[in-house]
Scaffold this motif. Structure first.
Motif: not given
Lengths: 93, 456
Positions: B220, B222-224
């Motif tokens: 999560i 690394a989610e933009n």
């Protein structure tokens, strides 16, 4: 409308290449459906969308997914492409 | 001739969002697209340029005050904006000769296949921009298009060689046959390889680790949108904002990181028909011959170790940026650093402890090279209007692919004016590449023997 997603590292290049290719092939076969390029990192969240009926993977899937998974590499190399396309059309009908 | 160059100049002065689509439409008609489709693709390309400009402008407005605030409160000068690879691609496509790289790549590939110098067909036409990128750096130093095309050709040849050399290793790691990776990002592997040779000798680092569930747990971050928000909040704290300011900056940064891929995929949408036409041409021409199809790296994205390393790199590069001498870039849009994680993955064959250490060693290179090439990319952005920049504003990328190769071969002609550092770096890279190639050849032989034993 039924939707299928393609995922790659950032949802920009490889996934969009496959998406554009599938869209073109579907048009030729006169099948309706939305093909969208998405980001692999957000795939699990994206797949919660109820309109999504399939996932075109360009990797070997590392776990189970709630929707049918198709082989995206076929659309990049041209090998086995027609077979994958038939499977996708089956799901979109 | 005079008239021709006047007309040419007129089109260039219209700006990238107009002249690149015109070139694209002409190129589209050359590969037999219908006029209607070519125009549609051309307009989409123009929209991509204007769209990227909007997002980069928005990001700059949000982040520039942070850099100023940091300078005032800490004395750190991190005023180069990190626009990530999508911004670098945008600027690269705006180079007036950009489309010349398509026939160059295809021509070299066909010749090498005919003369059996490679088994790889590079089907990744999106990453033509990587050759444009190095050509742009060369040309801004030498002002000579032929030298720029020569260095771009060298990169094209090395990418094909790299595709050949890595194929078996990649196949054994991904389980996907018949394809390889022709992305230049693999070039950095040769720099990491000598370090890995040393790390292999430490037994404690070579135990297998179970990470099956780790990716889902930490993914999560690394989610933009989440990553953008966290970075924005940290920026706000460092720049000394109040709580409201911190949270607002968090949302703005989340917005920028979410919008980048949404807009930049328009580039791919408009280029897809050209890329398609070329692929079909090559598949027909070399039908029946056993070829490796060279792809962009994401088909390796199923490997969990890659993502763990990428998440590990985020805080590391951020801390490096604050403490590293010679860095002037505030990492942001390039912070999801595949360019470091992928070569580390391939060199170690997915050994996480060694990947972590290699990432630690490699990270500073990305900040230094990003700082070094900022003036050249900013200059082209200003010249073509691809990205609007003020006179003193600099833009770059904290995840430049193949940073050592790009710096060395992009800038080696500085030797003519007495700066021999890039030339020496280019020599060093070449030596490492030869060393690494030997290892990859041995690996290929080993894996082929294994394959044979299995089938028998």
């Amino acid at each position: 409308m039924k939707k299928i997603v393609v995922a790659c590292g950032s949802g920009v290049a490889t996934s969009q290449t496959v998406a554009s290719k599938v869209i073109k092939l579907l048009k030729e076969r006169k099948v309706n459906g939305v093909i969208e390029a998405v980001d692999m990192k957000s795939l699990d969240r994206t797949l919660k969308d109820k309109d999504i009926v399939g996932y075109i993977a360009i990797t070997k899937p590392y776990k189970e997914y709630p929707v049918p998974v198709f082989n995206g590499i076929a659309f990049l190399t041209g090998m086995g492409m027609d077979k994958e396309l038939d499977k996708i059309i089956e799901v979109l009908k | 001739m005079e008239l021709l160059s006047t007309i040419f100049q007129y089109f260039l002065d219209l700006g990238a969002a107009v002249f690149v689509p015109i070139i694209m439409i002409i190129a589209g008609l050359c590969v037999k697209m219908k006029l209607k489709d070519a125009i549609s693709a051309g307009i989409t390309l123009g929209v991509a340029f204007v769209g990227m400009n909007l997002v980069v402008g928005f990001m700059k407005d949000a982040i520039t005050p942070v850099a100023t605030g940091m300078l005032n409160s800490t004395g750190l000068q991190l005023d180069i904006v990190d626009g990530g690879w999508t911004t670098m691609a945008t600027i690269s496509w705006s180079w007036p000769y950009a489309f010349a790289i398509f026939p160059l790549q295809i021509g070299i590939n066909v010749l090498m296949l005919i003369f059996n110098k490679t088994k790889t067909f590079n089907a990744d036409l999106w990453n033509v921009w990587g050759k444009i990128f190095i050509a742009v750096i060369v040309i801004s130093l030498t002002n000579n298009i032929w030298i720029a095309l020569a260095i771009a050709s060298l990169q094209i040849i090395l990418e094909l060689r790299s595709g050949d050399l890595h194929q078996k290793t990649i196949q054994s790691m991904t389980g996907i046959p018949g394809v390889t990776c022709t992305h230049r990002t693999l070039f950095f592997g040769c720099i990491l390889y000598p370090f890995d040779c040393l790390l292999k000798k430490i037994p404690a680092l070579n135990k297998p680790i179970n990470i099956e569930t780790l990716r889902d747990k930490i993914g999560i971050f690394a989610e933009n949108h989440v990553l953008g928000f966290i970075l924005g909040c940290i920026f706000g704290v460092i720049a000394g904002y109040d709580v409201g300011g911190i949270l607002n900056l968090g949302i703005k940064c989340a917005c920028a990181l979410m919008l980048f891929p949404m807009v930049s995929k328009l580039f791919m949408q408009s280029l897809a028909p050209i890329s398609d036409a070329v692929s079909e041409f090559m598949q027909k021409k070399f039908a029946g011959r056993e070829l490796y199809v060279g792809l962009d790296w994401p088909f390796m994205g199923g490997i969990n170790e890659l993502w763990i390393a990428i998440i590990f790199i985020i805080p590391m590069i951020f801390i490096d940026a604050l403490i590293l001498p010679g860095n002037n870039m505030l990492p942001f849009a390039g912070i999801i650093n595949f360019s470091l994680a992928i070569p580390a993955l391939l060199v170690t064959r997915g050994n996480l402890p060694r990947m972590f250490i290699l990432c630690l060693i490699g990270a500073p290179v990305f900040l230094w090279v990003g700082t070094a090439i900022a003036p050249y990319m900013s200059e082209l952005a200003r010249a073509t209007g691809a990205i609007e920049l003020g006179v003193n504003e600099l833009i770059s990328n904290s995840c430049i692919n193949a940073p050592v190769f790009t710096y060395g071969f992009g800038q080696m002609f500085k030797a003519l004016t007495g700066d021999f550092v890039p030339l020496i770096v280019a020599g060093g890279w070449t030596a490492c590449w030869v060393f690494y190639s030997r290892y990859l050849k041995k690996e290929t032989a080993r894996l082929e023997a294994e394959e044979k034993a299995e089938t028998e």
